[in-house]
Design an enzyme around this catalytic site. Structure first.
Site, short mmCIF file in Angstrom:
data_model
loop_
_atom_site.label_atom_id
_atom_site.label_comp_id
_atom_site.label_asym_id
_atom_site.label_seq_id
_atom_site.Cartn_x
_atom_site.Cartn_y
_atom_site.Cartn_z
N CYS A 59 0.82 -1.23 0.00
CA CYS A 59 0.00 0.00 0.00
C CYS A 59 0.84 1.27 0.00
O CYS A 59 0.37 2.33 -0.41
CB CYS A 59 -0.96 0.01 1.19
SG CYS A 59 -2.10 -1.36 1.14
N HIS A 94 -3.50 7.42 1.85
CA HIS A 94 -3.87 6.06 1.45
C HIS A 94 -5.29 5.80 1.98
O HIS A 94 -5.59 6.11 3.14
CB HIS A 94 -2.88 5.06 2.05
CG HIS A 94 -3.30 3.64 1.86
ND1 HIS A 94 -3.70 3.15 0.63
CD2 HIS A 94 -3.37 2.61 2.73
CE1 HIS A 94 -4.00 1.88 0.77
NE2 HIS A 94 -3.82 1.52 2.02
N ASN A 112 -10.14 0.12 -0.62
CA ASN A 112 -8.68 0.16 -0.51
C ASN A 112 -8.08 -0.43 -1.79
O ASN A 112 -8.19 -1.63 -2.03
CB ASN A 112 -8.26 -0.65 0.73
CG ASN A 112 -6.75 -0.63 0.96
OD1 ASN A 112 -5.98 -0.25 0.08
ND2 ASN A 112 -6.35 -1.04 2.15
O1 UT7 Z 1 -4.02 -1.00 3.38
C1 UT7 Z 1 -3.26 -1.59 4.36
C2 UT7 Z 1 -3.64 -1.12 5.66
N1 UT7 Z 1 -4.84 -1.78 6.09
C3 UT7 Z 1 -5.56 -1.19 6.99
O2 UT7 Z 1 -5.23 -0.09 7.36
C4 UT7 Z 1 -6.73 -1.90 7.59
C5 UT7 Z 1 -6.79 -1.56 9.04
N2 UT7 Z 1 -7.88 -2.21 9.76
C6 UT7 Z 1 -9.17 -1.86 9.61
O3 UT7 Z 1 -9.51 -1.04 8.78
C7 UT7 Z 1 -10.19 -2.47 10.58
O4 UT7 Z 1 -9.51 -3.11 11.62
C8 UT7 Z 1 -11.16 -3.45 9.89
C9 UT7 Z 1 -12.12 -2.68 9.00
C10 UT7 Z 1 -10.38 -4.46 9.07
C11 UT7 Z 1 -11.99 -4.19 10.93
O5 UT7 Z 1 -12.68 -3.28 11.77
P1 UT7 Z 1 -12.66 -3.48 13.35
O6 UT7 Z 1 -13.51 -2.43 13.92
O7 UT7 Z 1 -11.22 -3.55 13.78
O8 UT7 Z 1 -13.41 -4.87 13.49
P2 UT7 Z 1 -12.89 -6.21 14.16
O9 UT7 Z 1 -11.86 -6.85 13.30
O10 UT7 Z 1 -12.55 -5.94 15.57
O11 UT7 Z 1 -14.20 -7.08 14.09
C12 UT7 Z 1 -15.38 -6.75 14.83
C13 UT7 Z 1 -16.46 -7.75 14.57
C14 UT7 Z 1 -16.02 -9.20 14.71
O12 UT7 Z 1 -17.06 -9.92 15.33
P3 UT7 Z 1 -16.98 -10.28 16.91
O13 UT7 Z 1 -15.70 -11.04 17.08
O14 UT7 Z 1 -16.94 -8.94 17.60
O15 UT7 Z 1 -18.21 -11.06 17.12
C15 UT7 Z 1 -15.87 -9.67 13.29
O16 UT7 Z 1 -16.10 -11.05 13.15
O17 UT7 Z 1 -16.94 -7.62 13.21
C16 UT7 Z 1 -16.97 -8.92 12.58
N3 UT7 Z 1 -16.71 -8.74 11.17
C17 UT7 Z 1 -17.67 -8.56 10.25
N4 UT7 Z 1 -19.00 -8.48 10.34
C18 UT7 Z 1 -19.70 -8.25 9.21
C19 UT7 Z 1 -15.50 -8.72 10.54
N5 UT7 Z 1 -15.68 -8.51 9.21
C20 UT7 Z 1 -17.01 -8.41 9.02
C21 UT7 Z 1 -17.79 -8.18 7.87
N6 UT7 Z 1 -19.13 -8.10 8.02
N7 UT7 Z 1 -17.26 -8.00 6.65
#
Ligand code: UT7
Length: 322
Positions: free
Chosen positions: A113, A249, A279
């Site tokens: 990225c 980004h 992204n």
């Molecule tokens: O380009 C390279 C750099 N990349 C980034 O900068 C990405 C950085 N990370 C992020 O943008 C965020 O961490 C994410 C968008 C990937 C995830 O958001 P989050 O608020 O950190 O969510 P999480 O991973 O803590 O997940 C929260 C909940 C989980 O459920 P439980 O364990 O709380 O029951 C996941 O299973 O959301 C669930 N979940 C989803 N639910 C519906 C994860 N993906 C999905 C989905 N749809 N697509």
């Protein structure tokens, strides 16, 4: 003094645009979750005839036309990508052929990225050293081809696209002149396991799929991006108040907000395209830049900060008087 001046921008997106609702038909997710956690509403997905090199070439044609530079005048092509058309040759040489350029230097840069920031600093160094005069610097990706469509924690986050700039060595006034004023890059390979592809030519002999521990990446992203923007501004001898636009980004709207807040920059100065493009890895900064140039926000003479962070980790920022 000689500086590298951005004289044209261009971008290209695959024809097919996919909404969150459309994804939710096959992936266990919802429009609400994706919008709330990421700000993403749409992404473009490459069709059978669309590749990283073909999207890159389209973006280059738009950038060359904006700059008024004939393709034959280009003597350097640096293409940032983690999704090349083939393991080799470099996709930059395919772009060269597609543009009908007989002879130039052409190679790819792999920094995921942050690739466009890496490519920009390499091209800037070559232009200022006299090794080249007119460069195409490109970020182009087809991440849809390395996504695991069964993994809802990653497949909803990425899209395909390309952005390009024409970068020319020009005489520039030391205090007020246009061009790249400063750039700072970093890498820390201890974090390889937080964002990677589980395959490769020298390990599995396969292409592999993207894997990410999103929450950990998020935490590092905000800190690293705010600090590298501060470093680049300090090298340029500027403070955050001098910045007209941040072109970041586009990984997550929450990262964009948190990073701007950390630097004390108003959200209104941040160019946001993650809602439309998701992204697009190395393509996201030049894509967002082209959008903001074409809609009239980014104008000649303004101070803009480009920044990115991604797999590796790698991260970087550049300060440009546009
Ligand atoms: O380009 C390279 C750099 N990349 C980034 O900068 C990405 C950085 N990370 C992020 O943008 C965020 O961490 C994410 C968008 C990937 C995830 O958001 P989050 O608020 O950190 O969510 P999480 O991973 O803590 O997940 C929260 C909940 C989980 O459920 P439980 O364990 O709380 O029951 C996941 O299973 O959301 C669930 N979940 C989803 N639910 C519906 C994860 N993906 C999905 C989905 N749809 N697509």
């Amino acid at each position: 003094m000689i500086r590298s001046v951005i004289t044209g921008t261009g971008s290209a997106l695959p024809v097919r645009r996919v909404s969150n609702a459309e994804l939710a038909v096959t992936v266990d997710t919802t429009d609400d979750w994706i919008v709330e956690r990421t700000g993403i509403r749409f992404r473009h997905i490459a069709g059978p005839g669309e590749t990283t090199a073909s999207l890159a070439a389209d973006a280059c044609r738009a950038a060359l036309s904006a700059a008024g530079v004939p393709a034959q005048d280009i003597d350097l092509i640096v293409l940032a990508t983690a999704t090349p058309d083939q393991t080799f040759p470099a996709s930059a040489t395919k772009v060269q052929t597609m543009l009908g350029i007989d002879d130039c230097v052409a190679f790819d840069v792999a920094a995921v990225c942050s690739g466009f920031l890496y490519a920009l600093q390499v091209a800037d160094s070559m232009l200022r050293s006299g090794a080249a005069k007119r460069a195409l610097v490109i970020g182009a990706e087809t991440f849809s081809r390395i996504l695991d469509w069964e993994d809802r924690t990653t497949c909803v986050l990425f899209g395909d696209g390309a952005g390009a700039i024409v970068l020319e060595a020009r005489e520039s006034d030391e205090r007020e002149g246009r061009g790249i004023l400063a750039a700072k890059l970093h890498a820390d390979g201890r974090h390889n396991a937080l964002l990677y592809v589980d395959g490769g030519p020298s390990t599995t002999g396969t292409v592999g799929k993207l894997r990410m521990k999103g929450r950990e990446v998020f935490r590092h992203a905000v800190n690293n991006l705010a600090s590298v923007m501060g470093e680049a501004l300090a090298i340029a001898g500027l403070t955050a108040e001098a910045v007209d636009w941040v072109v970041p980004h586009q990984a997550n709207a929450r990262i964009l907000d948190a990073t701007a807040r950390k630097l004390g920059l108003p959200a209104a100065k941040v160019v946001v395209t993650v809602d439309r493009h998701a992204n697009t890895s190395a393509a996201s900064v030049p894509l967002a830049l082209d959008v903001a140039v074409r809609d009239g926000r980014v104008r000649k003479g303004q101070i803009i900060v480009l920044e990115a962070m991604g797999g590796g980790f790698t991260w970087g920022a550049a300060v440009v008087r546009f």
